[in-house]
Design an enzyme around this catalytic site. Sequence first.
Site, mmCIF file in Angstrom:
data_model
loop_
_atom_site.group_PDB
_atom_site.id
_atom_site.type_symbol
_atom_site.label_atom_id
_atom_site.label_comp_id
_atom_site.label_asym_id
_atom_site.label_seq_id
_atom_site.Cartn_x
_atom_site.Cartn_y
_atom_site.Cartn_z
ATOM 1 N N ARG A 1 -3.610 0.665 0.467
ATOM 2 C CA ARG A 1 -3.818 2.077 0.143
ATOM 3 C C ARG A 1 -3.398 2.910 1.349
ATOM 4 O O ARG A 1 -3.636 2.528 2.509
ATOM 5 C CB ARG A 1 -5.299 2.363 -0.168
ATOM 6 N N GLU B 1 1.398 10.309 -2.929
ATOM 7 C CA GLU B 1 2.264 9.552 -3.845
ATOM 8 C C GLU B 1 2.474 10.338 -5.131
ATOM 9 O O GLU B 1 1.556 11.011 -5.576
ATOM 10 C CB GLU B 1 1.601 8.207 -4.188
ATOM 11 N N HIS C 1 4.956 2.647 -4.751
ATOM 12 C CA HIS C 1 3.732 1.979 -5.231
ATOM 13 C C HIS C 1 4.013 1.088 -6.454
ATOM 14 O O HIS C 1 3.499 1.338 -7.545
ATOM 15 C CB HIS C 1 2.643 3.017 -5.551
HETATM 16 C C1 GLV Z 1 -2.536 -0.974 -7.356
HETATM 17 O O1 GLV Z 1 -2.418 -0.421 -6.313
HETATM 18 C C2 GLV Z 1 -3.759 -1.527 -7.822
HETATM 19 O O2 GLV Z 1 -4.815 -1.270 -7.216
HETATM 20 O O3 GLV Z 1 -3.725 -2.244 -8.814
#
Ligand code: GLV
Length: 332
Positions: free
Chosen positions: A243, A272, A290
């Site tokens: 994160r 993001e 991401h």
């Molecule tokens: C992606 O970042 C998730 O937490 O699945």
Amino acid sequence: MNEIQKNKLNKIVVFGNILPEGLKKLYENYEVVNYLENTIESEEEFLKKVSDAVAIITWFTHKINKSIIEKLNNVRVIANYAVGYDNIDIKAATSAGIVVLNTPDILTNATAEIAVLLTFACAKRAKEAILSVLTGNLDDVSPSFMLGKDIIGKTVGVIGAGRIGKRYAIMMQALGCNVIYYNRSKKEELEKIDIKYAELEDLLKTSDIVSLHLPLNEQSKNLLDMHKLSMMKDDAILVNTARAAIIDEKALINLLEKGKFFSVGLDVYNNEPYPDPKLLEFPNVIILPHIGSATYETRLKMAEFLSETLIIALNGRLTELKNLVNKEILGQ
Ligand code: GLV
């Protein structure tokens, strides 16, 4: 009225374009309404959309805060299409008697693979190399052009040894690296295969490659601040697939401007999906939008698993759930 007809009166609201084939069980048994937006622009509009829903499916981009949770009149389950759940106020959900589900396990490999991809892309200067081809900037190609780093023999520091961190650690060991890890508690299964625990500061000081695999919470927020980032080797590679808020991004940019780091690979970053333009300017910063779990196989399994467990939760069989985030709810 049979069970299925009765369920059809129950509405589930799905946010985001989740693979519909993965939600088949929900479509068959419930009234499912799908909204494609990935963010909550207006609390009021969001609440209107879910006002008569018994459950909602969200993504990590939907911020379900206390104020929203307190106004969810009918919702009994929030199923998050992600392993991370820092987008949801879990305490507030528990107080409101709302079950929160996530998708652990399923995306472990896909996310560890993205961390490996970023590690290699950073070490081999993939962004610069690809850009040189795309822009036709190839006159400098020579025996000393675009020299990267070997991966084999490097010390890799894994911060956070949950499922994804452990998988990444094992993958990097298999590639010939000396792997160490930092975690709240020691992991016997890693120690046994010679992946040893290190204190955070030691790990930062000695690793050639550092990869983050922590959930975001009060303890991990800003864990890599200016002080800690400065401890890393000047030519280290830093990878974050966890994160954004675990790294102080301003400090990171500041250090990059001073020439610190061989390369930085980010699958997560502030604001993001739109990265700070300053980050884009660094030839040695590689950014992915991401996509840690974004493979067809994984996203399909995530949808199927979430559908199945959402039905179990709506039927009140909470003790059967392996993905119950707020276990405290069992005691209520
Ligand atoms: C992606 O970042 C998730 O937490 O699945």
